[in-house]
Motif scaffolding. Structure first.
Motif, PDB file in Angstrom:
ATOM      1  N   PHE A   2       0.854  -1.183   0.000  1.00 21.67           N
ATOM      2  CA  PHE A   2       0.000   0.000   0.000  1.00 21.67           C
ATOM      3  C   PHE A   2       0.895   1.241   0.000  1.00 21.67           C
ATOM      4  O   PHE A   2       1.553   1.523   1.011  1.00 21.67           O
ATOM      5  CB  PHE A   2      -0.905   0.017   1.229  1.00 21.67           C
ATOM      6  N   PRO A   3       0.961   1.992  -1.085  1.00 22.98           N
ATOM      7  CA  PRO A   3       1.851   3.161  -1.134  1.00 22.98           C
ATOM      8  C   PRO A   3       1.653   4.134   0.022  1.00 22.98           C
ATOM      9  O   PRO A   3       2.629   4.679   0.553  1.00 22.98           O
ATOM     10  CB  PRO A   3       1.492   3.802  -2.477  1.00 22.98           C
ATOM     11  N   ALA A  60      11.513  -5.941  -7.250  1.00 21.30           N
ATOM     12  CA  ALA A  60      10.311  -5.762  -6.436  1.00 21.30           C
ATOM     13  C   ALA A  60      10.344  -4.417  -5.721  1.00 21.30           C
ATOM     14  O   ALA A  60       9.343  -3.680  -5.686  1.00 21.30           O
ATOM     15  CB  ALA A  60      10.193  -6.896  -5.424  1.00 21.30           C
ATOM     16  N   LEU A  61      11.489  -4.066  -5.149  1.00 17.99           N
ATOM     17  CA  LEU A  61      11.627  -2.796  -4.438  1.00 17.99           C
ATOM     18  C   LEU A  61      11.467  -1.610  -5.389  1.00 17.99           C
ATOM     19  O   LEU A  61      10.842  -0.597  -5.043  1.00 17.99           O
ATOM     20  CB  LEU A  61      12.985  -2.736  -3.740  1.00 17.99           C
ATOM     21  N   ALA A  62      12.040  -1.736  -6.582  1.00 20.85           N
ATOM     22  CA  ALA A  62      11.928  -0.658  -7.566  1.00 20.85           C
ATOM     23  C   ALA A  62      10.475  -0.452  -7.972  1.00 20.85           C
ATOM     24  O   ALA A  62      10.004   0.688  -8.108  1.00 20.85           O
ATOM     25  CB  ALA A  62      12.783  -0.975  -8.792  1.00 20.85           C
ATOM     26  N   GLY A  63       9.758  -1.552  -8.163  1.00 20.99           N
ATOM     27  CA  GLY A  63       8.346  -1.451  -8.515  1.00 20.99           C
ATOM     28  C   GLY A  63       7.537  -0.796  -7.409  1.00 20.99           C
ATOM     29  O   GLY A  63       6.690   0.078  -7.668  1.00 20.99           O
ATOM     30  N   ALA A  64       7.794  -1.196  -6.170  1.00 21.73           N
ATOM     31  CA  ALA A  64       7.066  -0.627  -5.036  1.00 21.73           C
ATOM     32  C   ALA A  64       7.364   0.862  -4.891  1.00 21.73           C
ATOM     33  O   ALA A  64       6.454   1.684  -4.694  1.00 21.73           O
ATOM     34  CB  ALA A  64       7.445  -1.367  -3.748  1.00 21.73           C
ATOM     35  N   VAL A 101       4.358   7.464  -7.924  1.00 22.20           N
ATOM     36  CA  VAL A 101       3.259   7.785  -8.843  1.00 22.20           C
ATOM     37  C   VAL A 101       2.029   8.276  -8.091  1.00 22.20           C
ATOM     38  O   VAL A 101       1.383   9.254  -8.481  1.00 22.20           O
ATOM     39  CB  VAL A 101       2.913   6.552  -9.705  1.00 22.20           C
ATOM     40  N   ASP A 102       1.694   7.586  -6.995  1.00 26.62           N
ATOM     41  CA  ASP A 102       0.499   7.961  -6.230  1.00 26.62           C
ATOM     42  C   ASP A 102       0.753   7.674  -4.754  1.00 26.62           C
ATOM     43  O   ASP A 102       0.334   6.645  -4.223  1.00 26.62           O
ATOM     44  CB  ASP A 102      -0.717   7.171  -6.726  1.00 26.62           C
ATOM     45  N   PRO A 103       1.432   8.572  -4.058  1.00 28.27           N
ATOM     46  CA  PRO A 103       1.835   8.306  -2.678  1.00 28.27           C
ATOM     47  C   PRO A 103       0.686   8.168  -1.699  1.00 28.27           C
ATOM     48  O   PRO A 103       0.868   7.580  -0.623  1.00 28.27           O
ATOM     49  CB  PRO A 103       2.709   9.523  -2.330  1.00 28.27           C
ATOM     50  N   GLN A 104      -0.494   8.656  -2.039  1.00 31.46           N
ATOM     51  CA  GLN A 104      -1.634   8.569  -1.131  1.00 31.46           C
ATOM     52  C   GLN A 104      -2.522   7.358  -1.416  1.00 31.46           C
ATOM     53  O   GLN A 104      -3.549   7.172  -0.752  1.00 31.46           O
ATOM     54  CB  GLN A 104      -2.481   9.848  -1.231  1.00 31.46           C
ATOM     55  N   SER A 105      -2.113   6.522  -2.346  1.00 30.70           N
ATOM     56  CA  SER A 105      -2.960   5.409  -2.762  1.00 30.70           C
ATOM     57  C   SER A 105      -3.095   4.351  -1.669  1.00 30.70           C
ATOM     58  O   SER A 105      -2.119   3.959  -1.031  1.00 30.70           O
ATOM     59  CB  SER A 105      -2.387   4.747  -4.021  1.00 30.70           C
ATOM     60  N   ILE A 106      -4.335   3.897  -1.464  1.00 27.14           N
ATOM     61  CA  ILE A 106      -4.586   2.774  -0.557  1.00 27.14           C
ATOM     62  C   ILE A 106      -5.018   1.541  -1.346  1.00 27.14           C
ATOM     63  O   ILE A 106      -5.509   0.572  -0.782  1.00 27.14           O
ATOM     64  CB  ILE A 106      -5.635   3.139   0.502  1.00 27.14           C
ATOM     65  N   THR A 107      -4.830   1.587  -2.654  1.00 23.77           N
ATOM     66  CA  THR A 107      -5.098   0.422  -3.501  1.00 23.77           C
ATOM     67  C   THR A 107      -3.914  -0.533  -3.411  1.00 23.77           C
ATOM     68  O   THR A 107      -2.773  -0.122  -3.656  1.00 23.77           O
ATOM     69  CB  THR A 107      -5.301   0.836  -4.964  1.00 23.77           C
ATOM     70  N   PRO A 108      -4.140  -1.798  -3.066  1.00 22.99           N
ATOM     71  CA  PRO A 108      -3.011  -2.718  -2.903  1.00 22.99           C
ATOM     72  C   PRO A 108      -2.324  -3.031  -4.224  1.00 22.99           C
ATOM     73  O   PRO A 108      -2.978  -3.229  -5.247  1.00 22.99           O
ATOM     74  CB  PRO A 108      -3.665  -3.973  -2.312  1.00 22.99           C
ATOM     75  N   ALA A 141      -0.335  -2.401 -12.887  1.00 18.97           N
ATOM     76  CA  ALA A 141       0.703  -1.478 -12.398  1.00 18.97           C
ATOM     77  C   ALA A 141       1.869  -1.458 -13.386  1.00 18.97           C
ATOM     78  O   ALA A 141       2.987  -1.907 -13.091  1.00 18.97           O
ATOM     79  CB  ALA A 141       1.165  -1.905 -11.007  1.00 18.97           C
ATOM     80  N   TRP A 142       1.611  -0.888 -14.550  1.00 12.93           N
ATOM     81  CA  TRP A 142       2.623  -0.909 -15.618  1.00 12.93           C
ATOM     82  C   TRP A 142       3.859  -0.099 -15.242  1.00 12.93           C
ATOM     83  O   TRP A 142       4.959  -0.388 -15.715  1.00 12.93           O
ATOM     84  CB  TRP A 142       2.011  -0.383 -16.920  1.00 12.93           C
ATOM     85  N   GLU A 143       3.685   0.887 -14.375  1.00 15.99           N
ATOM     86  CA  GLU A 143       4.840   1.665 -13.941  1.00 15.99           C
ATOM     87  C   GLU A 143       5.846   0.794 -13.185  1.00 15.99           C
ATOM     88  O   GLU A 143       7.065   0.975 -13.302  1.00 15.99           O
ATOM     89  CB  GLU A 143       4.402   2.828 -13.038  1.00 15.99           C
TER      90      GLU A 143
END
Length: 226
Positions: free
Chosen positions: A51-52, A116-120, A126-133, A198-200
């Motif tokens: 969760f970002p 994995a860390l780079a993706g996270a 991209v969206d630091p407030q996101s609560i989308t898993p 999550a293409w980013e």
């Protein structure tokens, strides 16, 4: 002709690190979706899904230290469907095997975890407030793919990997970058994912894997016969 280990297709003769990781991903999927009660399913999702927003609020970081430590890599264990899982496992067998044969198990896991860390980190940016898993091993697997491509570029010829030449490798890199941007325009349901892809994270993992062998060269001799 006698079939020797070096003549087998990598997907049928995957290195131990790769086959073990595939076994863990499949086993975890079965346990999570078919064996765990709903209460424990929710608990695992909270602990392992990324969760970002958790990483931009101090109180959230301190509220669940275990989840804070585990989820930046642990999210790769969770997949939204069998299709989602099988696509990642197929790429893991194809490209992960090519990489592990050349660089060894340790560097293979190193690339996977950093991907994995780079993706996270990218999803947080991209969206630091996101609560989308954020779930799935795609970002980590993309790093393995980037690593294989980098070895072909770095050593200027094919060393047992899936790329034949530098020219074809560069063509594939361009194709991979474009196709991931397209993924961002297609609803995730087409790929067995609830929500958007999550293409980013894919791009971040791939770019990291592409750069890593030039920054931290593998210590193992680059020879697929070893």
């Amino acid at each position: 002709m006698v079939d020797t280990p070096n003549q087998r297709e990598p997907i049928l003769n995957a290195p131990r690190a790769v086959s073990s990781l595939v076994g863990v991903l499949v086993g975890f999927h079965v346990i999570l979706y078919y064996l765990l009660p709903d209460h424990y399913f929710s608990m695992v999702m909270i602990k392992l899904a990324y969760f970002p927003a958790r990483y931009v609020h101090t109180e959230a970081l301190l509220f669940d230290p275990i989840a804070t430590l585990l989820s930046p890599v642990g999210y790769t264990l969770i997949h939204g469907s069998w299709l989602h899982l099988m696509v990642n496992c197929g790429m893991l067998l194809a490209f992960g095997s090519a990489l592990a044969r050349v660089v060894g198990d340790g560097y293979f896991y190193f690339v996977y975890c950093l991907g994995a860390l780079a993706g996270a980190a990218t999803m947080t940016a991209v969206d630091p407030q996101s609560i989308t898993p954020v779930i799935g091993a795609s970002g980590a697997v993309s790093a393995l793919l980037g690593g294989v491509a980098a070895l072909t570029l770095k050593y200027r010829h094919n060393h047992g990997g899936p790329f034949i030449s530098q020219q074809r490798t560069i063509t594939f890199i361009v194709f991979w970058l474009i196709i991931n941007v397209v993924f961002g325009m297609v609803p995730g349901e087409y790929f067995g994912v609830n929500g958007r892809i999550a293409w980013e994270a894919h791009l971040a993992g791939f770019i990291l894997g592409l750069a890593l062998p030039f920054i931290v060269p593998p210590t193992r001799k680059h020879n697929p016969e070893n």
